[in-house]
Scaffold this active site. Sequence first.
Site, PDB file in Angstrom:
ATOM      1  CD1 TRP A  12      -2.476  -1.609  -0.108  1.00 36.70           C
ATOM      2  CD2 TRP A  12      -3.241  -1.068   1.929  1.00 36.70           C
ATOM      3  NE1 TRP A  12      -3.671  -2.247   0.063  1.00 36.70           N
ATOM      4  CE2 TRP A  12      -4.169  -1.938   1.308  1.00 36.70           C
ATOM      5  CE3 TRP A  12      -3.522  -0.607   3.213  1.00 36.70           C
ATOM      6  CZ2 TRP A  12      -5.353  -2.343   1.931  1.00 36.70           C
ATOM      7  CZ3 TRP A  12      -4.694  -1.011   3.838  1.00 36.70           C
ATOM      8  CH2 TRP A  12      -5.599  -1.872   3.200  1.00 36.70           C
ATOM      9  CG  HIS A  98       9.543  -1.119  -3.076  1.00 37.86           C
ATOM     10  ND1 HIS A  98       9.606   0.058  -3.782  1.00 37.86           N
ATOM     11  CD2 HIS A  98       8.486  -1.801  -3.570  1.00 37.86           C
ATOM     12  CE1 HIS A  98       8.625   0.075  -4.664  1.00 37.86           C
ATOM     13  NE2 HIS A  98       7.923  -1.033  -4.546  1.00 37.86           N
ATOM     14  CD  GLU A 170       8.012  -4.691  -6.799  1.00 34.37           C
ATOM     15  OE1 GLU A 170       6.787  -4.786  -6.858  1.00 34.37           O
ATOM     16  OE2 GLU A 170       8.600  -3.865  -6.081  1.00 34.37           O
ATOM     17  N   GLY A 176       4.317   1.559 -11.082  1.00 36.91           N
ATOM     18  CA  GLY A 176       3.457   2.738 -11.059  1.00 36.91           C
ATOM     19  C   GLY A 176       3.378   3.463 -12.391  1.00 36.91           C
ATOM     20  CB  SER A 215       2.068  -1.727 -14.214  1.00 35.12           C
ATOM     21  OG  SER A 215       2.632  -0.436 -13.980  1.00 35.12           O
ATOM     22  N   GLY A 236       1.091  -2.709  -6.173  1.00 30.28           N
ATOM     23  CA  GLY A 236       0.892  -1.406  -5.548  1.00 30.28           C
ATOM     24  C   GLY A 236      -0.506  -0.895  -5.828  1.00 30.28           C
ATOM     25  N   GLY A 237      -0.633  -0.075  -6.873  1.00 33.49           N
ATOM     26  CA  GLY A 237      -1.882   0.625  -7.182  1.00 33.49           C
ATOM     27  C   GLY A 237      -3.124  -0.257  -7.175  1.00 33.49           C
TER      28      GLY A 237
HETATM   29  P1  PGA Z   1       2.487  -0.834  -8.911  1.00 37.13           P
HETATM   30  O1  PGA Z   1       3.586  -0.962  -7.730  1.00 37.13           O
HETATM   31  O2  PGA Z   1       1.710  -2.125  -8.880  1.00 37.13           O
HETATM   32  O3  PGA Z   1       1.664   0.350  -8.546  1.00 37.13           O
HETATM   33  O4  PGA Z   1       3.238  -0.683 -10.177  1.00 37.13           O
HETATM   34  C1  PGA Z   1       4.263  -2.168  -7.494  1.00 37.13           C
HETATM   35  C2  PGA Z   1       5.235  -2.020  -6.358  1.00 37.13           C
HETATM   36  O5  PGA Z   1       5.851  -0.954  -6.217  1.00 37.13           O
HETATM   37  O6  PGA Z   1       5.418  -2.960  -5.557  1.00 37.13           O
END
Ligand code: PGA
Length: 250
Positions: A12, A98, A170, A176, A215, A236-237
């Site tokens: 989050w 991260h 990642e 993002g 993403s 994330g999102g």
């Molecule tokens: P995202 O972020 O799904 O918004 O691209 C992933 C993350 O940073 O773990």
Amino acid sequence: MSQPKTYIVGNWKMNQSIAETESFFKNLSPEIKHYSGETWIAPQFIHIPLALELAKSTDGKVKIGGQNCAATDFGAFTGEVAAQSLKEIGAHFVILGHSERRAIFGENDQTINHKMKKSLEKNLFAILCVGESLAEREGNKTFDVVKKQVIEGLSGLAASDYKNIAIAYEPVWAIGTGKVATPEQAQEVHAFIRKTLTETSCPAAQELSILYGGSVKPDNVEGLLKCPDINGALVGGASLKADSFYGLCR
Ligand code: PGA
């Protein structure tokens, strides 16, 4: 030899008010009770107790963790959060290394390795994040960058630690940005990570789960998870709203 488990992990970041956290669990609970996989959420530190309380309504389906922790034991480190405190409060896991921690807060592989050791010592499950930037990918450095991050992040761990570790690949250019790696691009790096684990005699090279992040959305998660070396997603999102998070799990 057991198969890698599949995890859907919501990161989050510095999002979600108290009201949004309450509404997330209220909407998620009726649905997620029927899901049999591992679903984890990492809220802001200060909301971990609230999330733990609200997660009770999911019949234990959602485990709660942190997005970071200190590399050291208790001491004079203003603003830090100890792995021991995370454990004591009831957190199950911690996300470490991260790319936002690396890029914005200057964490390097050595710091991240210390955090891995401290978390594992305190019986937290640790998710080690690795991934290349766009410039590194375009400069054909993806494999070198990822290999260094994996080897240095896991350096000096005991064989018994590996039951509590996952890696998240990642690519920084996909976080993002809406630019998800194709299943082929992701699988290529995941297979490379598994090969690196094998070559470095990692005791869990075949069982360790390797999650993809960047993403991930309900409409692209299936293609990614069909790949043989993609064992889950760090999201994330799309993890912020209950319907979208449940869409990923389903
Ligand atoms: P995202 O972020 O799904 O918004 O691209 C992933 C993350 O940073 O773990």
